[in-house]
Scaffold this motif. Structure first.
Motif, short mmCIF file in Angstrom:
data_model
loop_
_atom_site.label_atom_id
_atom_site.label_comp_id
_atom_site.label_asym_id
_atom_site.label_seq_id
_atom_site.Cartn_x
_atom_site.Cartn_y
_atom_site.Cartn_z
N ASP A 1 70.28 42.83 -15.00
CA ASP A 1 70.48 41.82 -13.97
C ASP A 1 69.95 40.50 -14.49
OD1 ASP A 1 71.51 43.62 -12.08
OD2 ASP A 1 69.50 44.15 -11.38
N VAL A 2 70.44 39.40 -13.94
CA VAL A 2 69.98 38.07 -14.35
C VAL A 2 68.47 37.95 -14.14
CG1 VAL A 2 70.16 35.60 -13.87
CG2 VAL A 2 72.22 36.98 -13.97
N GLY A 3 67.95 38.57 -13.10
CA GLY A 3 66.52 38.51 -12.83
C GLY A 3 65.65 39.05 -13.96
N PHE A 4 66.24 39.91 -14.81
CA PHE A 4 65.51 40.46 -15.95
C PHE A 4 64.89 39.37 -16.81
CE2 PHE A 4 65.73 41.24 -20.53
CZ PHE A 4 64.88 42.32 -20.66
N PHE A 5 65.62 38.27 -16.98
CA PHE A 5 65.17 37.21 -17.87
C PHE A 5 63.96 36.46 -17.32
CE2 PHE A 5 69.69 37.82 -18.78
CZ PHE A 5 69.60 38.17 -20.11
N PHE A 6 63.65 36.65 -16.04
CA PHE A 6 62.53 35.95 -15.42
C PHE A 6 61.39 36.88 -15.05
CE2 PHE A 6 66.49 33.69 -14.62
CZ PHE A 6 66.19 32.45 -15.15
N GLU A 7 61.56 38.18 -15.29
CA GLU A 7 60.50 39.14 -14.96
C GLU A 7 59.25 38.85 -15.77
OE1 GLU A 7 62.08 43.05 -15.62
OE2 GLU A 7 63.47 42.90 -13.93
N GLY A 8 58.13 38.90 -15.09
CA GLY A 8 56.86 38.66 -15.75
C GLY A 8 56.49 37.20 -15.87
N MET A 9 57.36 36.33 -15.45
CA MET A 9 57.07 34.90 -15.51
C MET A 9 56.31 34.53 -14.25
SD MET A 9 59.68 31.73 -16.17
CE MET A 9 60.61 31.98 -14.71
N SER A 10 55.18 33.92 -14.44
CA SER A 10 54.41 33.46 -13.30
C SER A 10 53.98 32.03 -13.57
CB SER A 10 53.20 34.37 -13.06
OG SER A 10 52.36 34.36 -14.19
N GLY A 11 53.26 31.49 -12.64
CA GLY A 11 52.82 30.11 -12.81
C GLY A 11 53.88 29.13 -12.34
N ILE A 12 54.91 29.64 -11.67
CA ILE A 12 55.95 28.77 -11.13
C ILE A 12 55.52 28.37 -9.73
CG2 ILE A 12 58.37 28.61 -10.44
CD1 ILE A 12 58.19 29.00 -13.37
#
Length: 134
Positions: free
Chosen positions: A79-90
């Protein structure tokens, strides 16, 4: 550059922050491609770009447009969300008071069942805007 949170620039650092996100997404793309045993050339062929472009995507040098990211996600079976998994600090983006009013106005406009009322509101808004110009 301001401090970093989980490898991403802290809020307020503008373009540098966008580049951090581009690199994060590129790293996720490379990790998944590698996991599937694909070369950069194979990946480039699958998504219809040059090897150099695929390389730039993975390094975060070039941004990936939404449509292309969707295509990459399909090619990699995620899924497109895969590319943002684990990203925090947003930082959460909250609309300004003016943006809230505009959203409310748009919702109310759409909710008006009478087309003539919608036209009247447009005429009123135009008249008020022209009045402010003088």
């Amino acid at each position: 550059m301001k401090g970093k949170v989980n490898g991403l620039s802290a809020p307020g650092s503008g373009r540098a922050r966008a580049q951090d996100i581009d690199r994060f997404v590129g790293n996720r793309m490379r990790a998944r491609r590698t996991m599937l045993g694909l070369t950069q050339q194979q990946m480039a062929d699958i998504i219809g770009v040059t090897y150099q472009q695929a390389h730039k995507y993975e390094k975060g040098v070039n941004r990936i447009a939404a449509g292309r990211l969707f295509q990459i996600a399909q090619a990699l079976g995620v899924d497109v969300g895969f590319f943002f998994e684990g990203m925090s600090g947003i930082a959460e983006v909250s609309p300004s008071p003016q943006q809230r009013m505009l959203l409310e106005l748009a919702r109310n406009f759409i909710a008006m069942p009478n087309r003539r009322h919608q036209e009247a509101l447009c005429t009123l808004a135009r008249a008020l805007a022209e009045n402010d110009d003088n």
